[in-house]
Design a protein around this motif. Structure first.
Motif, PDB file in Angstrom:
ATOM      1  N   THR A   7      13.428  18.551  50.172  1.00  0.00           N
ATOM      2  CA  THR A   7      14.334  17.205  50.010  1.00  0.00           C
ATOM      3  C   THR A   7      14.785  17.327  48.443  1.00  0.00           C
ATOM      4  N   ASN A   8      15.549  16.398  47.779  1.00  0.00           N
ATOM      5  CA  ASN A   8      16.056  16.263  46.675  1.00  0.00           C
ATOM      6  C   ASN A   8      14.806  16.231  45.599  1.00  0.00           C
ATOM      7  N   THR A   9      14.120  15.048  45.872  1.00  0.00           N
ATOM      8  CA  THR A   9      13.078  14.666  44.881  1.00  0.00           C
ATOM      9  C   THR A   9      11.760  14.201  45.781  1.00  0.00           C
ATOM     10  N   VAL A  10      10.697  14.339  45.356  1.00  0.00           N
ATOM     11  CA  VAL A  10       9.478  13.806  46.014  1.00  0.00           C
ATOM     12  C   VAL A  10       9.119  12.429  45.213  1.00  0.00           C
ATOM     13  N   ASP A  11       9.841  12.023  44.334  1.00  0.00           N
ATOM     14  CA  ASP A  11       9.645  10.859  43.767  1.00  0.00           C
ATOM     15  C   ASP A  11      10.414   9.663  44.360  1.00  0.00           C
ATOM     16  N   CYS A  12      11.081   9.779  45.386  1.00  0.00           N
ATOM     17  CA  CYS A  12      11.958   8.954  45.854  1.00  0.00           C
ATOM     18  C   CYS A  12      12.485   9.428  47.348  1.00  0.00           C
ATOM     19  N   LEU A  13      11.538   9.097  48.231  1.00  0.00           N
ATOM     20  CA  LEU A  13      11.980   9.809  49.368  1.00  0.00           C
ATOM     21  C   LEU A  13      13.162   9.141  50.351  1.00  0.00           C
ATOM     22  N   GLY A  14      13.930  10.062  50.975  1.00  0.00           N
ATOM     23  CA  GLY A  14      14.985   9.578  51.590  1.00  0.00           C
ATOM     24  C   GLY A  14      14.790   9.060  53.160  1.00  0.00           C
ATOM     25  N   GLU A  15      15.659   8.325  53.826  1.00  0.00           N
ATOM     26  CA  GLU A  15      15.551   7.715  55.033  1.00  0.00           C
ATOM     27  C   GLU A  15      15.005   8.644  56.152  1.00  0.00           C
ATOM     28  N   ASN A  16      15.428   9.883  55.846  1.00  0.00           N
ATOM     29  CA  ASN A  16      14.775  10.750  57.034  1.00  0.00           C
ATOM     30  C   ASN A  16      13.207  11.321  56.489  1.00  0.00           C
ATOM     31  N   ASP A  17      13.322  11.663  55.293  1.00  0.00           N
ATOM     32  CA  ASP A  17      12.105  12.336  54.567  1.00  0.00           C
ATOM     33  C   ASP A  17      10.758  11.474  54.859  1.00  0.00           C
ATOM     34  N   ALA A  18      10.796  10.121  54.852  1.00  0.00           N
ATOM     35  CA  ALA A  18       9.616   9.277  55.074  1.00  0.00           C
ATOM     36  C   ALA A  18       9.218   9.129  56.474  1.00  0.00           C
ATOM     37  N   PRO A  19      10.135   8.620  57.140  1.00  0.00           N
ATOM     38  CA  PRO A  19       9.607   8.314  58.956  1.00  0.00           C
ATOM     39  C   PRO A  19       9.525   9.596  59.615  1.00  0.00           C
ATOM     40  N   LEU A  20      10.112  10.955  59.159  1.00  0.00           N
ATOM     41  CA  LEU A  20       9.681  12.090  59.928  1.00  0.00           C
ATOM     42  C   LEU A  20       8.579  12.691  59.277  1.00  0.00           C
TER      43      LEU A  20
END
Length: 330
Positions: A7-20
């Motif tokens: 992902t682009n950054t681990v400091d602000c997770l995206g809407e797929n990064d987090a739930p998945l």
């Protein structure tokens, strides 16, 4: 199974990064969140910076920062890799080839070939039957697109770049609209003005799409999430009253909707064709019987569907993907 989500950054997770990442950990998988734009190589063995998420039951949400020690993770030590965005423009000529090379040894949820060649809007003519897509013209020459518009200026058109996302630079051209000419000039790079003044700087032309406006959009547009060829989540998109676009980031609103059998069948038929090219997770924008766009890299919709319906489908996505790749490796 160890899953690496790039992902682009681990400091602000995206809407797929987090739930998945939550869902795969609930399945018992190890999940590493890694930085897509930090891919590097040690004697041609590819790695990135990332964080191994603890199996402590902590749930992440879009916007969360990952808690944990950042380390180095080699791509060939993972059993599955998910590219959850596009590399930055300055880096994509290096990052895409390195990821493709890594994919020769490690499975990717969405293939690099599919992300590079099927994500742009050029691919709609290949992936969709003619009855399910709007007639379009694609060119980097203003005169060609302008002539096509003038020949049918009594109708509405949509003009946009083939590689934009989130509704960027998507224009609605009114019948006989006074702004149509300048919009098409702008989208194709304003080459007429540059040539007139003899400006230097090299090639300036840019590609644009001139697409027939689909009247069904006014009746409601839907975002459908397809995982391993199955329609798993969906929501309606209600546009902002001051905008023709219904993108959530442009002020659109996710609303609960039902899907009728024809919509599900069409979504899943497209999903099956995408799977033949290694794309196992996609977002489909639909105004039935038309499909407007396909979104393959980090498509929004799974989290928005949860907000709209109150039902989290991320576990179903994780189960389908794990089952698919376990079957493929057996």
């Amino acid at each position: 199974m160890r899953l690496l989500i790039l992902t682009n950054t681990v400091d602000c997770l995206g809407e797929n990064d987090a739930p998945l990442s939550n869902a795969f950990r609930r399945l018992g998988c190890e999940v590493v969140l890694g930085e897509l734009n930090a891919i590097a190589a040690d004697d041609y063995r590819f790695f990135t910076r990332g964080v191994l998420l603890a199996q402590d039951g902590q749930s992440y949400h879009p916007g969360s920062a990952v808690v944990g020690h950042r380390g180095t993770y080699y791509l060939d030590e993972c059993q599955l890799i998910w590219v959850m965005n596009h590399p930055q423009d300055r880096l994509f000529r290096d990052v895409w080839p390195m990821l493709w090379l890594a994919s020769q040894h490690t499975p990717f949820v969405n293939s690099i070939e599919g992300l590079v060649f099927l994500n742009p809007k050029h691919a709609l003519g290949y992936l969709l039957p003619k009855a399910n897509r709007a007639h379009s013209y694609i060119s980097n020459e203003f005169p060609l697109l302008w002539e096509r518009y003038r020949q049918n200026s009594h109708q509405r058109w949509v003009a946009k770049p083939p590689n934009s996302t989130n509704g960027q630079n998507v224009f609605l051209l009114s019948p006989n609209g006074s702004n149509a000419r300048v919009i098409l000039q702008c989208l194709t790079g304003n080459t007429v003005a540059q040539e007139s003044y003899g400006e230097l700087g090299g090639f300036k032309a840019e590609y644009a799409i001139l697409q027939e406006f689909i009247t069904q959009v006014a009746q409601g547009e839907k975002r459908v999430i397809v995982a391993c060829g199955k329609a798993v989540a969906w929501h309606g998109r209600q546009g902002h009253p001051d905008d023709h676009r219904s993108n959530i980031v442009q002020g659109g609103k996710a609303i609960p909707v039902d899907m009728h059998p024809g919509e599900i069948e069409l979504s899943e038929s497209v999903g099956q064709k995408l799977m033949a090219h290694g794309i196992n997770f996609a977002g489909i924008d639909m105004a039935y019987p038309y499909i407007l766009e396909l979104n393959l890299a980090n498509p929004g919709g799974l989290y928005d569907a949860q907000l709209a319906s109150g039902v989290d489908r991320s576990d179903q996505v994780a189960e389908l993907i794990v089952a698919h790749f376990r079957k493929s490796s057996s």
